[in-house]
Design a protein around this motif. Structure first.
Motif, PDB file in Angstrom:
ATOM      1  N   UNK A 279      35.683  39.136  40.794  1.00  0.00           N
ATOM      2  CA  UNK A 279      35.258  40.623  41.031  1.00  0.00           C
ATOM      3  C   UNK A 279      33.848  40.427  41.820  1.00  0.00           C
ATOM      4  N   UNK A 280      33.676  41.384  42.750  1.00  0.00           N
ATOM      5  CA  UNK A 280      32.428  41.403  43.449  1.00  0.00           C
ATOM      6  C   UNK A 280      31.667  42.666  42.833  1.00  0.00           C
ATOM      7  N   UNK A 281      30.253  42.840  43.177  1.00  0.00           N
ATOM      8  CA  UNK A 281      29.357  43.648  42.471  1.00  0.00           C
ATOM      9  C   UNK A 281      29.778  45.000  42.226  1.00  0.00           C
ATOM     10  N   UNK A 282      30.635  45.572  43.115  1.00  0.00           N
ATOM     11  CA  UNK A 282      31.196  47.006  42.965  1.00  0.00           C
ATOM     12  C   UNK A 282      32.259  46.974  42.270  1.00  0.00           C
ATOM     13  N   UNK A 286      37.852  39.935  44.889  1.00  0.00           N
ATOM     14  CA  UNK A 286      37.264  39.309  46.071  1.00  0.00           C
ATOM     15  C   UNK A 286      38.326  38.596  46.749  1.00  0.00           C
ATOM     16  N   UNK A 287      38.459  38.928  48.075  1.00  0.00           N
ATOM     17  CA  UNK A 287      39.640  38.518  48.995  1.00  0.00           C
ATOM     18  C   UNK A 287      39.248  37.646  49.961  1.00  0.00           C
ATOM     19  N   UNK A 288      40.117  36.881  50.530  1.00  0.00           N
ATOM     20  CA  UNK A 288      39.770  36.293  52.145  1.00  0.00           C
ATOM     21  C   UNK A 288      40.510  37.157  53.029  1.00  0.00           C
ATOM     22  N   UNK A 289      40.378  36.909  54.163  1.00  0.00           N
ATOM     23  CA  UNK A 289      41.093  37.705  55.249  1.00  0.00           C
ATOM     24  C   UNK A 289      42.684  37.451  55.191  1.00  0.00           C
ATOM     25  N   UNK A 290      43.119  36.500  54.282  1.00  0.00           N
ATOM     26  CA  UNK A 290      44.357  36.261  54.038  1.00  0.00           C
ATOM     27  C   UNK A 290      45.042  37.265  52.938  1.00  0.00           C
ATOM     28  N   UNK A 291      44.166  37.905  52.404  1.00  0.00           N
ATOM     29  CA  UNK A 291      44.383  38.824  51.351  1.00  0.00           C
ATOM     30  C   UNK A 291      44.792  38.050  49.883  1.00  0.00           C
ATOM     31  N   UNK A 297      31.863  32.554  46.724  1.00  0.00           N
ATOM     32  CA  UNK A 297      31.070  31.632  46.888  1.00  0.00           C
ATOM     33  C   UNK A 297      31.475  30.183  47.270  1.00  0.00           C
ATOM     34  N   UNK A 298      32.384  29.613  46.397  1.00  0.00           N
ATOM     35  CA  UNK A 298      33.041  28.586  46.681  1.00  0.00           C
ATOM     36  C   UNK A 298      34.228  28.366  47.650  1.00  0.00           C
ATOM     37  N   UNK A 299      34.753  29.755  47.865  1.00  0.00           N
ATOM     38  CA  UNK A 299      35.774  29.842  48.865  1.00  0.00           C
ATOM     39  C   UNK A 299      37.332  29.129  48.296  1.00  0.00           C
ATOM     40  N   UNK A 300      37.177  29.313  46.769  1.00  0.00           N
ATOM     41  CA  UNK A 300      38.243  28.619  46.478  1.00  0.00           C
ATOM     42  C   UNK A 300      39.367  29.686  46.234  1.00  0.00           C
ATOM     43  N   UNK A 301      40.540  29.285  46.702  1.00  0.00           N
ATOM     44  CA  UNK A 301      41.740  30.365  46.541  1.00  0.00           C
ATOM     45  C   UNK A 301      42.297  30.295  45.234  1.00  0.00           C
ATOM     46  N   UNK A 302      42.547  31.484  44.749  1.00  0.00           N
ATOM     47  CA  UNK A 302      43.356  31.588  43.387  1.00  0.00           C
ATOM     48  C   UNK A 302      44.929  31.759  43.974  1.00  0.00           C
ATOM     49  N   UNK A 303      45.483  30.699  43.862  1.00  0.00           N
ATOM     50  CA  UNK A 303      46.836  30.462  44.379  1.00  0.00           C
ATOM     51  C   UNK A 303      47.681  31.371  43.671  1.00  0.00           C
ATOM     52  N   UNK A 304      48.443  32.185  44.241  1.00  0.00           N
ATOM     53  CA  UNK A 304      49.299  33.073  43.781  1.00  0.00           C
ATOM     54  C   UNK A 304      48.981  34.358  43.582  1.00  0.00           C
ATOM     55  N   UNK A 305      47.616  34.707  43.752  1.00  0.00           N
ATOM     56  CA  UNK A 305      46.900  35.975  43.420  1.00  0.00           C
ATOM     57  C   UNK A 305      46.658  36.629  44.687  1.00  0.00           C
ATOM     58  N   UNK A 306      47.072  38.020  44.767  1.00  0.00           N
ATOM     59  CA  UNK A 306      46.814  38.645  46.255  1.00  0.00           C
ATOM     60  C   UNK A 306      46.231  40.160  45.978  1.00  0.00           C
ATOM     61  N   UNK A 308      45.040  44.127  47.808  1.00  0.00           N
ATOM     62  CA  UNK A 308      44.439  44.541  49.286  1.00  0.00           C
ATOM     63  C   UNK A 308      44.233  46.033  48.743  1.00  0.00           C
ATOM     64  N   UNK A 309      43.809  46.827  49.882  1.00  0.00           N
ATOM     65  CA  UNK A 309      43.696  48.313  49.623  1.00  0.00           C
ATOM     66  C   UNK A 309      42.216  48.569  48.994  1.00  0.00           C
ATOM     67  N   UNK A 310      42.207  49.792  48.261  1.00  0.00           N
ATOM     68  CA  UNK A 310      41.066  50.295  47.933  1.00  0.00           C
ATOM     69  C   UNK A 310      40.499  49.530  46.478  1.00  0.00           C
ATOM     70  N   UNK A 311      41.308  48.766  46.149  1.00  0.00           N
ATOM     71  CA  UNK A 311      40.784  47.796  44.876  1.00  0.00           C
ATOM     72  C   UNK A 311      40.011  46.654  45.454  1.00  0.00           C
ATOM     73  N   UNK A 312      40.219  46.163  46.740  1.00  0.00           N
ATOM     74  CA  UNK A 312      40.015  44.765  46.969  1.00  0.00           C
ATOM     75  C   UNK A 312      38.928  44.792  48.307  1.00  0.00           C
ATOM     76  N   UNK A 313      38.075  43.987  48.111  1.00  0.00           N
ATOM     77  CA  UNK A 313      37.057  43.723  49.249  1.00  0.00           C
ATOM     78  C   UNK A 313      37.447  42.719  49.967  1.00  0.00           C
ATOM     79  N   UNK A 314      37.961  43.293  51.299  1.00  0.00           N
ATOM     80  CA  UNK A 314      38.552  42.283  52.293  1.00  0.00           C
ATOM     81  C   UNK A 314      37.641  42.220  53.521  1.00  0.00           C
ATOM     82  N   UNK A 315      37.057  41.019  53.730  1.00  0.00           N
ATOM     83  CA  UNK A 315      36.183  40.871  55.082  1.00  0.00           C
ATOM     84  C   UNK A 315      36.720  41.540  56.336  1.00  0.00           C
ATOM     85  N   UNK A 316      35.996  42.305  56.865  1.00  0.00           N
ATOM     86  CA  UNK A 316      36.561  42.864  58.206  1.00  0.00           C
ATOM     87  C   UNK A 316      36.251  42.078  59.248  1.00  0.00           C
ATOM     88  N   UNK A 317      37.442  41.434  59.890  1.00  0.00           N
ATOM     89  CA  UNK A 317      36.969  40.285  61.105  1.00  0.00           C
ATOM     90  C   UNK A 317      36.675  40.785  62.245  1.00  0.00           C
TER      91      UNK A 317
END
Lengths: 452, 452
Positions: A279-282, A286-291, A297-306, A308-317
């Motif tokens: 989780x982020x500070x708020x 935390x999500x990658x642009x792939x959701x 920090x490590x950019x490690x993907x949590x495989x199988x976890x996705x 989006x929406x109000x509960x996710x921090x998604x980078x705005x490309x």
């Protein structure tokens, strides 16, 4: 081999649209889709102000899950825990013991809740606007206040009943205030006892502008429009307390009001704290642009976890360094990419990035009134209102539901909208218990007597 | 000189129709008509079962007083006392202090309330069917139970959720049971987890017949019709207790049920005890056939006091020695005579007797199903159902409302009726208070700390 199981936590904009799209892309042999939500419907939140105004029936402002997600399995319960380390969720059904369910993919989409502040009295008096229950309660509460004001011989009660305070000048707050001011103006025609000048709608907004979603120019137009309708705008002002309906504002003003609507923003669902996801500070996931859920920090993907929406921090490309704002616009489009990405991964492909530049917004401000700023084009008044209605009818899922909403509008247009309060909906058992005193079982009575 | 004031206590079938007719017969110079009711609408009770089934929107099953009674003065409050000796009512408005109002004529029409028995658990578990709040609560409660049953891993919870008990086999009970059984059968199509055989609708009726209003032959037909749909009819049976949902019947059967609907008759409003009017042994106001309140022993007329409907004991001139039954049919027709009689008296004429032979009844038993026995003609099935709908559309006041009801029916017919529960309506503030802990005023906090 069983097909992979995709568990969808929460059936809001993200959960519903993603499940719908996934169930079209992957048939039952390819994936089992389980949607978990304590409520049996998605709430089409952009329609809540119109539902409160009575332009849309309550049942048409929601999307029944079982009717629209026929290929998914619907579970009525709350996800109380996500243990992604062992790919298991804990489900608390409405009634009965909790149980666990394993998954291959999880879409974490519990959405957001009202973001409230520690203000004395707020818990007792505040009315949010996130659920259909709140929207209809707001409607009946406000219309009831007209009846109270018209019937009471007490001047203070009358004044307090006719003061309607809305805190928060974003989309939800402005639309709700504008719609309710509009419906009250309509209703007053039936109240010869009340002078429209006695009715006060007060907007309290902490910043110095309203409706930031449509930009400063259209925000200023909206402010002028509302002021012209008699709305009392208090910008750069905070609510300090509202104990027993005594409103205290940071500008020094204090008065009584029986109605306090709280639409000062949202925060990620607190259930996220019961997950082992990063989780982020708020409190967002935390999500990658792939959701895909990831450790930023490590950019490690949590495989199988996705997510989006109000509960996710998604980078705005489209805005490097920024994040997507919590809005239905992002949620719906993210849901599409999310569903496509999961389908890709299930079928052996690679996920794609979510990239969408927020195109602005369109808001209804009561019947025949609106404001819009989309794709750089500014629109106001009747055309903006039409855009608002067209846009949302195009967005709400299923043809059936679109017809229902349009039918409601046509009916309200031809027959004038209804402005009667149905307060009994919110206290349905009162009349019955009033005429039915409790009776104890003979056995219990004796026990009670003995204990006394 | 001020025109005489006619106070109408209660805006049910009698109050609404009488006020409507009086306001057409006597213009503002002839009479001032004041309608007092705590609720801002009349409830068209014959539509409550269809509202519960979702065929009619809640707001279309009621008649907004201010919209339909434009020439009357509407007071939102409760009449807590009638002192006819000094022609004064005491009004308790929804908020603020009580006050008195004088009158020249009074129409006492508070109607009836659920007649309940001292049964352990009934106060906690019983759902009545007198208000629109109860009808919609019943709908959402029953549909919610399907979600509970489908999601719970607990077999006992599942069984209890799928047992629906209705007590009372008169009009209200049979229509409600039949409509809800019908809507649940519809809803089950969306619940692959539930087998229709698991769902039990149980009717508990103290006498040995149901629907006496349509006579023994049609009552027996209805019983067969319902039994054919799987309804479990328990005639000559009483409910003995229902503590925590454990149903105990007088036939020795006991089982758990999460739904208990109580439609075992009505009794006159208890507010009549706060009047100085002559009451009969069952708590009714005693009336002459002219609908004038009167002492039945001395036949002395209480000049200026009138009553009708469920709360009045009116001699049935077509059945010497008997009294008119509490039914919408009598109420509406009595209201007409009552209004005409008051208008006559105000204009210097003499009142006439109410004489109406109950023509039987027509009941809807779910979509496309019905039963009727009117003017000696017996009808069943689809034609009876059409009669039911035609009759009530012809009866509900105002063209506007008729169009709304028919539009609801057409929409439900074309788009299939909605079977989703909107349980949030009945607990609208839950989500908000969950995320908003109470905060005390700084001053109060100190007091609290000092006290501890």
């Amino acid at each position: 081999m069983n097909p992979p199981r995709i568990v969808v936590v929460g059936a809001g904009h993200v959960g519903l649209y993603a499940a719908l799209r996934l169930s079209k892309k992957l048939n039952r042999n390819r994936a089992e889709i389980v949607v978990i939500d304590p409520v049996p419907h998605m709430t089409y939140q952009p329609f809540l102000p119109e539902a409160a105004a009575g332009n849309i029936s309550p049942r048409h402002a929601v999307v029944p899950l079982r009717r629209e997600l026929k290929k998914c399995r619907i579970v009525s319960g709350e996800v109380t825990k996500v243990e992604h380390a062992r790919k298991t969720v804990t489900i608390q059904p409405i009634d009965g013991p909790a149980y666990e369910m394993e998954y291959d993919h999880i879409i974490v989409a519990p959405g957001s809740v009202s973001r409230t502040l520690p203000i004395p009295g707020l818990s007792d008096r505040g009315i949010g606007l996130k659920t259909i229950g709140e929207a209809i309660y707001l409607r009946n509460h406000i219309l009831d206040r007209l009846d109270v004001a018209a019937a009471t011989p007490d001047e203070d009660v009358r004044k307090a009943s006719l003061n309607f305070v809305f805190v928060g000048g974003g989309f939800a707050g402005i639309e709700a205030l504008a719609e309710m001011q509009d419906v009250v103006a309509d209703a007053l025609k039936y109240y010869p006892e009340l002078d429209p000048k006695e009715v006060h709608f007060i907007l309290v907004e902490a910043s110095n502008r309203i409706l930031p979603e449509v930009g400063p120019e259209m925000g200023a137009y909206t402010a002028r429009q509302l002021a012209g309708r008699g709305v009392d705008l208090r910008l750069s002002t905070f609510l300090q307390s509202c104990v027993d309906g005594r409103i205290v504002l940071s500008d020094g003003d204090t008065f009584r009001a029986e109605t306090l609507v709280w639409t000062a923003g949202v925060k990620p669902s607190p259930m996220l704290a019961s997950t082992d996801l990063p989780l982020g500070p708020k409190g967002h996931v935390n999500c990658l642009p792939t959701l895909q859920v990831a450790d930023l920090e490590t950019n490690e993907v949590w495989e199988g976890a996705w997510s989006a929406g109000d509960c996710a921090q998604v980078p705005d490309l489209t805005n490097p360094g920024g994040y997507c704002s919590p809005s239905a616009q992002h949620a719906v489009r993210q849901a599409k990419v999310l569903a496509d990405n999961i389908a890709q991964v299930v079928l052996g492909g690679a996920p794609k990035d979510y990239r969408h530049k927020h195109v602005g917004g369109v808001a209804g401000l009561g019947l025949n009134k609106g404001v819009a700023h989309v794709y750089g084009i500014k629109v106001k008044g009747y055309p903006a209102w039409l855009m608002h209605r067209f846009y949302h009818v195009s967005r709400i899922p299923s043809f059936n539901r679109k017809v229902r909403v349009v039918a409601d509008w046509v009916l309200a247009f031809m027959l004038k909208r209804e402005t009667v309060a149905l307060g009994q909906l919110h206290r349905p058992r009162e009349d019955f218990t009033e005429v039915t005193p409790p009776v104890e079982l003979p056995g219990e009575e004796k026990v009670g007597a003995g204990a006394r």
